[in-house]
Design a protein around this motif. Structure first.
Motif, PDB file in Angstrom:
ATOM      1  N   LEU A 123      -5.365  18.446   5.063  1.00  0.00           N
ATOM      2  CA  LEU A 123      -4.733  17.217   4.606  1.00  0.00           C
ATOM      3  C   LEU A 123      -5.725  16.061   4.738  1.00  0.00           C
ATOM      4  O   LEU A 123      -6.323  15.862   5.799  1.00  0.00           O
ATOM      5  CB  LEU A 123      -3.472  16.919   5.423  1.00  0.00           C
ATOM      6  N   HIS A 124      -5.877  15.313   3.655  1.00  0.00           N
ATOM      7  CA  HIS A 124      -6.847  14.220   3.596  1.00  0.00           C
ATOM      8  C   HIS A 124      -6.151  12.976   3.066  1.00  0.00           C
ATOM      9  O   HIS A 124      -5.446  13.023   2.046  1.00  0.00           O
ATOM     10  CB  HIS A 124      -8.007  14.619   2.676  1.00  0.00           C
ATOM     11  N   TYR A 125      -6.352  11.845   3.755  1.00  0.00           N
ATOM     12  CA  TYR A 125      -5.717  10.575   3.361  1.00  0.00           C
ATOM     13  C   TYR A 125      -6.664   9.793   2.458  1.00  0.00           C
ATOM     14  O   TYR A 125      -7.812   9.539   2.817  1.00  0.00           O
ATOM     15  CB  TYR A 125      -5.382   9.753   4.596  1.00  0.00           C
ATOM     16  N   MET A 126      -6.166   9.429   1.279  1.00  0.00           N
ATOM     17  CA  MET A 126      -7.005   8.725   0.317  1.00  0.00           C
ATOM     18  C   MET A 126      -6.121   7.924  -0.640  1.00  0.00           C
ATOM     19  O   MET A 126      -5.086   8.422  -1.097  1.00  0.00           O
ATOM     20  CB  MET A 126      -7.852   9.749  -0.457  1.00  0.00           C
ATOM     21  N   ASN A 127      -6.509   6.695  -0.918  1.00  0.00           N
ATOM     22  CA  ASN A 127      -5.784   5.837  -1.858  1.00  0.00           C
ATOM     23  C   ASN A 127      -4.313   5.691  -1.496  1.00  0.00           C
ATOM     24  O   ASN A 127      -3.429   5.638  -2.354  1.00  0.00           O
ATOM     25  CB  ASN A 127      -5.903   6.384  -3.287  1.00  0.00           C
ATOM     26  N   GLY A 128      -4.031   5.640  -0.188  1.00  0.00           N
ATOM     27  CA  GLY A 128      -2.666   5.442   0.266  1.00  0.00           C
ATOM     28  C   GLY A 128      -1.785   6.667   0.191  1.00  0.00           C
ATOM     29  O   GLY A 128      -0.571   6.579   0.408  1.00  0.00           O
ATOM     30  N   GLU A 129      -2.363   7.828  -0.098  1.00  0.00           N
ATOM     31  CA  GLU A 129      -1.597   9.067  -0.194  1.00  0.00           C
ATOM     32  C   GLU A 129      -2.265  10.175   0.600  1.00  0.00           C
ATOM     33  O   GLU A 129      -3.451  10.116   0.913  1.00  0.00           O
ATOM     34  CB  GLU A 129      -1.473   9.524  -1.654  1.00  0.00           C
ATOM     35  N   VAL A 130      -1.469  11.216   0.901  1.00  0.00           N
ATOM     36  CA  VAL A 130      -2.000  12.397   1.561  1.00  0.00           C
ATOM     37  C   VAL A 130      -2.200  13.487   0.511  1.00  0.00           C
ATOM     38  O   VAL A 130      -1.284  13.814  -0.248  1.00  0.00           O
ATOM     39  CB  VAL A 130      -1.049  12.906   2.662  1.00  0.00           C
ATOM     40  N   TYR A 131      -3.412  14.032   0.477  1.00  0.00           N
ATOM     41  CA  TYR A 131      -3.763  15.103  -0.447  1.00  0.00           C
ATOM     42  C   TYR A 131      -3.964  16.393   0.348  1.00  0.00           C
ATOM     43  O   TYR A 131      -4.499  16.362   1.459  1.00  0.00           O
ATOM     44  CB  TYR A 131      -5.038  14.767  -1.219  1.00  0.00           C
ATOM     45  N   GLY A 132      -3.565  17.508  -0.240  1.00  0.00           N
ATOM     46  CA  GLY A 132      -3.729  18.795   0.414  1.00  0.00           C
ATOM     47  C   GLY A 132      -4.695  19.690  -0.332  1.00  0.00           C
ATOM     48  O   GLY A 132      -4.652  19.771  -1.565  1.00  0.00           O
TER      49      GLY A 132
END
Length: 238
Positions: A123-132
């Motif tokens: 899980l990576h936080y980027m642009n105000g969202e969490v991406y998996g």
């Protein structure tokens, strides 16, 4: 008369000395102190936002964007019906560390199928969202606290060490070092092994020195996946 003059002079000198001492103690002492710069303040704010977002994802309160399925999904739904391999997986452990060196942590989930460690979700936080980002277990092994890890492909014939680089829709592994075998004749009975560091051909001694240094690094701390650990770990990492 002379003694009186000497007495007055002595008292005057004592008065000056006393005044200087009082003055010295009353002057504020200038000391250096750590201060937070605007950039550091922004970093700490981003870190705090990231950890709160991870916590809510892990508690199944908000969705994250799965780069594998190309859609937003709740964690529980992803585990039971991720549409990737048609399997139901379970989280058995998780780790929190900075995988890409930007000083904002990622969360790494160890996924099991039938109690076997098959997959990893990062899980990576980027642009105000969490991406998996979804990986096979062999793609991220022996994870270190600095985000480096070992990857395997083709058993002993092709494997190495890498670090992740995140993009909005995908994630790539930067090869730090690796070795690969290739046949030297048509019968494939004889193989030559080439060693690389930062994509440059090196000697086996140089490669072994790199491996020794990598394996000496501290292993990441893994936590059992529980609501108590989620709250504790995400809070103390801020």
């Amino acid at each position: 008369m002379k003694s009186q003059i000497m007495y007055v002079l002595l008292m005057f000198l004592l008065s000056i000395s006393s005044s200087n001492k009082i003055s010295d103690t009353s002057v504020p002492t200038i000391t250096s102190s750590a201060h937070i710069t605007p950039s550091e303040s922004k970093l700490e704010n981003s870190k705090s936002l990231a950890m709160e977002a991870y916590k809510r994802v892990l508690q199944n309160k908000i969705e994250f964007y799965s780069t594998e399925t190309k859609k937003k999904v709740y964690l529980n739904d992803f585990l039971t019906n991720n549409g990737i391999y048609g399997t139901t997986s379970k989280i058995n452990r998780f780790a929190v560390l900075d995988m890409d060196g930007d000083r904002i942590p990622e969360v790494v989930l160890g996924l099991t199928v039938d109690e076997n460690p098959n997959f990893v979700e990062v899980l990576h936080y980027m642009n105000g969202e969490v991406y998996g980002y979804f990986f096979g277990n062999d793609q991220i092994r022996f994870l270190k606290t600095d985000g480096t890890f070992r990857w395997l492909s083709g058993g002993l014939t092709y494997n190495g060490y890498g670090k992740l680089r995140f993009h909005t829709n995908f994630c790539e592994i930067d090869d730090l070092a690796y070795h690969e075998s290739s046949a030297t004749d048509e019968s494939s009975t004889t193989f030559a092994i080439a060693y690389y560091i930062n994509n440059k051909l090196v000697t086996i001694d140089s490669y072994n020195a790199f491996v020794k240094e990598e394996e000496a690094k501290r292993d990441v701390t893994w936590y059992e996946f529980s609501q108590e650990n989620i709250s504790t770990v995400t809070s103390k990492t801020r």
